[in-house]
Motif scaffolding. Structure first.
Motif, mmCIF file in Angstrom:
data_model
loop_
_atom_site.group_PDB
_atom_site.id
_atom_site.type_symbol
_atom_site.label_atom_id
_atom_site.label_comp_id
_atom_site.label_asym_id
_atom_site.label_seq_id
_atom_site.Cartn_x
_atom_site.Cartn_y
_atom_site.Cartn_z
ATOM 1 N N GLU A 69 -32.545 -42.118 -14.311
ATOM 2 C CA GLU A 69 -31.090 -41.706 -14.585
ATOM 3 C C GLU A 69 -30.418 -42.589 -15.151
ATOM 4 O O GLU A 69 -29.208 -42.280 -16.086
ATOM 5 C CB GLU A 69 -30.469 -41.324 -13.261
ATOM 6 N N MET A 70 -30.421 -44.023 -15.098
ATOM 7 C CA MET A 70 -29.771 -44.894 -15.633
ATOM 8 C C MET A 70 -29.927 -45.201 -17.159
ATOM 9 O O MET A 70 -29.060 -45.676 -17.816
ATOM 10 C CB MET A 70 -29.958 -46.353 -14.999
ATOM 11 N N ARG A 71 -30.999 -44.688 -17.512
ATOM 12 C CA ARG A 71 -31.336 -45.000 -19.059
ATOM 13 C C ARG A 71 -30.465 -44.141 -19.992
ATOM 14 O O ARG A 71 -29.932 -43.075 -19.630
ATOM 15 C CB ARG A 71 -33.141 -44.766 -19.258
#
Length: 171
Positions: free
Chosen positions: A92-94
């Protein structure tokens, strides 16, 4: 799917070579890619996910007290749970681009500063470091990065102390 691996049990960190995983992806860009990990923790898998891997493989054991050549680089139920949860979060952080997220506006308004009066200023008076400064919140018209631009200009009207400076008040 294409998985990079180092066939060494356990694999030391300097031999994981995540760059090789990326090279494989560049050579076969239409294939799912990932890491077959033989290290002793989830760290290499987390790093692989951060670099775009969407498939991971690690050895599993029901308990770490077993004997065998690959138990040291295996994961138990708890490590598996952590790998699944952590990988989902990292995925999700990418991505993203370097610009404020819409959700950050409330913080920007609070954390950024606005040019404000620190003394009463009379019409025609010049703005100086003695009568203006930057203060939170950053909700005014003239943000802190414009402070130097305002210095030396004059006030069009009388302005009371502790007011956010407005563009219409600056000549």
């Amino acid at each position: 799917a294409i998985l990079h691996t180092t066939n060494l049990y356990p694999t030391p960190a300097h031999l994981v070579r995540l760059g090789a995983m990326q090279q494989m992806h560049e050579a076969f860009p239409d294939h799912v890619f990932g890491l077959s990990d033989h290290t002793v923790s989830n760290h290499a898998c987390y790093a692989a996910v951060a670099l775009g891997a969407s498939i991971l493989e690690r050895h599993f054991t029901d308990h770490m007290n077993r004997t065998g050549p690959d138990i040291i680089n295996s994961m138990d139920a708890q490590a598996t749970k952590e790998l699944i949860e952590g990988s989902k979060l990292i995925w999700e952080m990418r991505g993203g681009v370097k610009e404020p997220a819409v959700e950050e506006q409330v913080t920007i308004d609070f954390a950024f500063a606005t040019v404000c009066t620190i003394k009463d200023i009379a019409q025609g008076e010049k703005f100086t470091k003695e009568n203006i400064w930057v203060k939170r919140p950053g909700t005014g018209e003239i943000l802190a990065d414009k402070f130097e631009d305002i210095l030396g200009k004059t006030a069009r009207v009388d302005i009371a102390i502790d007011q956010q400076l407005k563009l219409e008040n600056v000549e």
